[in-house]
Write an enzyme that holds these catalytic residues in place. Structure first.
Site, PDB file in Angstrom:
ATOM      1  N   GLU A 159       0.740  -1.410  -0.143  1.00 15.52           N
ATOM      2  CA  GLU A 159      -0.508  -0.218  -0.113  1.00 15.52           C
ATOM      3  C   GLU A 159       0.636   1.075  -0.383  1.00 15.52           C
ATOM      4  OE1 GLU A 159      -4.284  -1.177   1.759  1.00 15.52           O
ATOM      5  OE2 GLU A 159      -2.899  -0.109   3.093  1.00 15.52           O
ATOM      6  N   GLU A 235      -6.790  -7.717  -0.708  1.00 16.94           N
ATOM      7  CA  GLU A 235      -7.033  -7.442   0.689  1.00 16.94           C
ATOM      8  C   GLU A 235      -8.194  -7.491   0.824  1.00 16.94           C
ATOM      9  OE1 GLU A 235      -5.283  -5.006   3.514  1.00 16.94           O
ATOM     10  OE2 GLU A 235      -2.714  -6.259   3.446  1.00 16.94           O
TER      11      GLU A 235
END
Length: 590
Positions: A159, A235
Site C-alpha cells: 500500500e 485484501e
C-alpha cells in the site's frame, strides 16, 4: 520463469487458466504446532492459496546478526506445510507490512534513526533492506513455484500509494527481488482510488487493490488504472482490528459473503483478509496514531473466517457456500470446533514485587544527566524502570518534557502517585516528596510501535528531561526490562495477611492439565499487565477492554503441572485466574 502469468482473460498457472482464491494467515501469529491444522481448514473452505506477510523486525532483530528462522519464524517449514496441503502461497515480504504489527514490521534499529527516510530510495534505507534480502531470500528460493514450490507471486512493498511517491524506490525493490532469484510474478497492492494506485504502482508490475465493500466501484477504479489483465482484490477486508478502549469490531457474515460473491461473480481473484487472524503474542502488537496514540489489542481475531483459536466461524460456512458457486470445494466435511480445556481455577499463591527486584532482572544503565530513551537503550519492546532521587522535600509538579512513550507509572519511595499516558498527551503530574533524597521510580511501558503513517519509529520511554518544580532531575538508573526470561524472579509464598499490592508485582501459580487443549485466560480482579504460560508469552491484558480473555494455544500446555505467571502493574485484590472454554473479546461495535 514465473509459473503464474497474466493474460487478457486472467491468470495462467503453468499455462492453464487459474483464479486465485486466497486467504490471509500470518505464520508469526499462530503457534507453529497449529500451522498444519489451519492450512487444512483453509483448503476445506475452498481456498487454493494462502497469503502471508513477512515481518522484518522479528526475522532480523539485530542489524549485524543472523536471520531468525526458528520456531514461530520458520517460514520455510510453513511453506512446506502449505504445499503439502496442496495450497499455493502469496508472499508479502514488505519491507513494510502494516498488519497492525509493531512498527509495521520495520526493525526498531532502523526506524530509531530520524535522519533515515524510511520507505524511500535513501541509500541508508535501501542498503539495510538489501542486506536483509541477502539473508531472507536464499532459504526461500527452493519454495518458489519455478523450483517446484508453492510461492506463485511476491508483493513489492505494501500500500505504498498511501505513503509516498518515490517510484525509484519501488524500482529498486523490484530489481532487488529479481536480482536475488525471485522469478515469480511481482505485484503491488494499494487502496482502490486513483491517487493511491498511481503512486503505489510500478510500470510493468501487476497491480491489485484493497477494499472491503463497494465491490463494483472498486473494481472499476482498478480497471481504469490497469486496462488489461486479471482483476484482483489483494485484501478483501471481512472484519477489522481493535484498539484498547474501543468496542470489538465485527461484520455480519451474510454481508461479507454477499460482497465476496460479487467479487467472484465479476471474475476477479481475491485474497480474504483475514481468513485466520491469530494473536499478537508477546510485545508484537502495533498501534495507530492519528489525532492520538491508539495501541492494538493482543487478539488479532479480526472477526475472521476462522476464530482466533482456529474454529470455523459464521463466515467460514458462508464463504464456503459462496466459493462453491464459483470453484470446486472439497467434499470433506467442515471441521468441527477444537477441543477446549475444562474450566480450571488457578491460584496465584507466589509473588515478587517488581520495584525492589528490578536489578535482578536487568542491569541498570547509568545516565548521569537526563534519562535516555528505550531506543538509546536498544530495547525493542517491553518496559524501562527509571530510578533517581529527588533532592528536596516539597509539594510540586513533576514535568516530563516531550511526554512519555507510551504509559508511565510514577512512584515516590515505592508508593504510586500517578500515571501518564501518551494517548492523553500528558506531561505533568502533581506529587508530594516527603523528604530530601526520596526515591523516584518511573516505570514506562512500550504499548506497541505505530504501524501506519508518518509516526513509525516514534521514540519510546522517557522522551526528554524530567524536572521537579522546574529543577532538572539528573542521575538516572535505567533498567531495560525485556522480560524474555523470568527465571531470576524471586517468587515467594504470598502471606494471607500480606497487604494488597500497591505497585507492580509478578504473581505465580500452578494448575493441572489432563489432556492439553485450547483455553482462554480470564482475569477478573486484575487490571493491567502481561501473562505467561509455561514460559510462553501470551501478551498484554487490560481491563480497559474490549478484550477480556487471552487465547492459550493447546501446544503451550502439557499433561500434569503447568505454570501461570502474571506481571500485574496496578494495585490488585486478585488472587486467582480462570481458564475458560469461551473467548470474550468484548462488546461489539454498534
Amino acid at each position: 520463469m514465473s509459473a503464474l502469468t497474466t493474460s487478457s482473460d486472467g491468470f495462467l498457472l503453468h499455462g492453464e487458466p487459474f483464479r486465485i482464491i486466497s486467504g490471509a494467515m500470518h505464520y508469526f501469529r499462530i503457534h507453529p504446532d497449529q500451522w498444519a491444522d489451519r492450512l487444512r481448514k483453509a483448503r476445506l473452505m475452498g481456498l487454493n492459496t494462502v497469503e502471508t506477510y513477512v515481518p522484518w523486525n522479528l526475522h532480523q532483530p539485530d542489524p549485524d546478526g543472523p536471520l531468525d528462522l526458528d520456531g514461530l519464524l520458520d517460514l520455510p517449514r510453513y511453506l512446506r506445510l502449505a504445499q503439502a496441503e496442496g495450497l499455493h502461497v502469496l508472499l508479502r515480504p514488505g519491507p513494510y507490512i502494516c498488519a497492525e504489527w509493531d512498527g509495521g514490521g520495520l526493525p526498531s534499529w532502523l526506524t530509531e534513526d530520524p535522519d533515515i527516510r524510511l520507505r524511500t530510495s535513501d541509500p541508508r534505507f535501501t542498503d539495510a533492506l538489501d542486506r536483509y534480502l541477502d539473508l531472507l531470500l536464499p532459504p526461500l528460493l527452493p519454495h518458489l513455484a519455478a523450483s517446484g514450490g508453492p510461492v506463485i507471486a511476491v508483493q513489492v512493498e505494501n500500500e505504498y500509494g498511501a505513503y509516498g511517491t518515490d517510484t525509484a524506490y519501488l524500482e529498486h525493490l523490484a530489481q532487488s527481488l529479481r536480482s536475488r532469484g525471485i522469478d515469480e510474478l511481482l505485484f503491488t497492492c494499494d487502496q482502490a482510488n486513483p491517487e493511491h494506485l498511481k503512486a503505489g504502482g510500478l510500470p510493468g508490475t501487476f497491480a491489485t487493490a484493497t477494499f472491503g465493500s463497494k465491490v463494483a466501484h472498486s473494481l472499476e477504479q482498478l480497471r481504469a488504472h490497469q486496462p488489461e489483465g486479471p482483476l484482483m482484490c489483494a485484501e478483501f477486508w471481512i472484519g477489522w482490528f481493535d484498539h484498547w478502549g474501543e468496542p470489538h469490531h465485527v461484520r455480519d457474515a451474510a454481508d461479507a459473503a454477499a460482497d465476496l460473491d460479487r467479487l467472484l461473480s465479476a471474475g476477479a481473484s481475491v485474497n480474504i483478509y483475514m481468513f485466520h487472524g491469530g494473536t499478537n503474542f508477546a510485545f508484537t502488537n502495533g498501534a495507530n496514531h492519528d489525532h492520538a496514540y491508539a495501541p492494538i489489542v493482543t487478539s488479532y481475531d479480526y472477526d475472521a473466517a476462522l476464530t482466533e483459536s482456529g474454529d470455523p466461524g459464521p463466515k467460514y460456512h458462508a464463504f464456503r457456500e459462496v466459493i462453491a458457486r464459483h470453484a470446486p470445494v472439497p467434499e470433506e466435511p467442515v471441521p468441527a470446533p477444537g477441543a477446549k480445556l475444562p474450566l480450571t481455577t488457578v491460584e496465584l499463591d507466589r509473588r515478587a514485587p517488581l520495584l525492589p527486584h528490578a536489578t535482578a532482572l536487568a542491569k541498570p544503565v547509568r545516565a548521569d544527566a537526563d534519562p535516555v530513551t528505550m531506543n538509546e537503550l536498544e530495547l525493542r519492546a517491553g518496559y524501562v524502570l527509571y530510578r533517581t532521587t529527588v533532592p528536596v522535600a516539597a509539594d510540586g509538579l513533576l514535568h516530563f518534557a516531550g511526554g512519555v512513550g507510551d504509559r508511565a507509572q510514577v512512584f515516590v519511595d515505592g508508593a504510586p502517585v500517578g500515571v501518564l499516558e501518551r494517548e492523553r498527551h500528558e506531561e505533568t503530574l502533581p506529587v508530594r516528596v516527603p523528604h530530601p533524597g526520596a526515591t523516584l521510580d518511573v516505570l514506562v511501558e512500550n504499548m506497541g510501535g505505530v504501524n501506519y503513517g508518518p509516526r513509525i519509529g516514534a521514540p519510546k520511554g522517557l522522551l526528554g528531561p524530567v524536572t521537579f518544580n522546574g529543577t532538572a532531575l539528573h542521575g538516572w538508573d535505567c533498567h531495560p526490562l525485556t522480560l524474555d526470561n523470568l527465571s531470576a524472579v524471586p517468587f515467594a509464598p504470598t502471606s494471607d495477611d500480606a497487604p494488597t499490592d500497591a505497585g507492580p508485582a509478578f504473581h505465580q501459580g500452578t494448575f493441572e492439565v489432563g489432556t492439553p487443549a485450547d483455553t482462554f485466560l480470564s482475569l477478573p480482579g486484575w487490571t493491567k499487565g502481561q501473562a505467561w504460560v509455561n514460559g510462553f508469552h501470551l501478551g498484554r491484558y487490560w481491563n480497559r477492554g474490549p478484550q477480556r480473555t487471552l487465547y492459550v494455544p493447546a501446544p503451550v500446555l502439557r499433561p500434569g503441572a503447568n505454570e501461570l505467571v502474571l506481571l500485574e502493574l496496578q494495585a490488585t485484590t486478585g488472587t486467582r485466574a480462570l481458564l475458560t472454554d469461551t473467548p470474550d473479546l468484548g462488546p461489539v461495535n454498534p
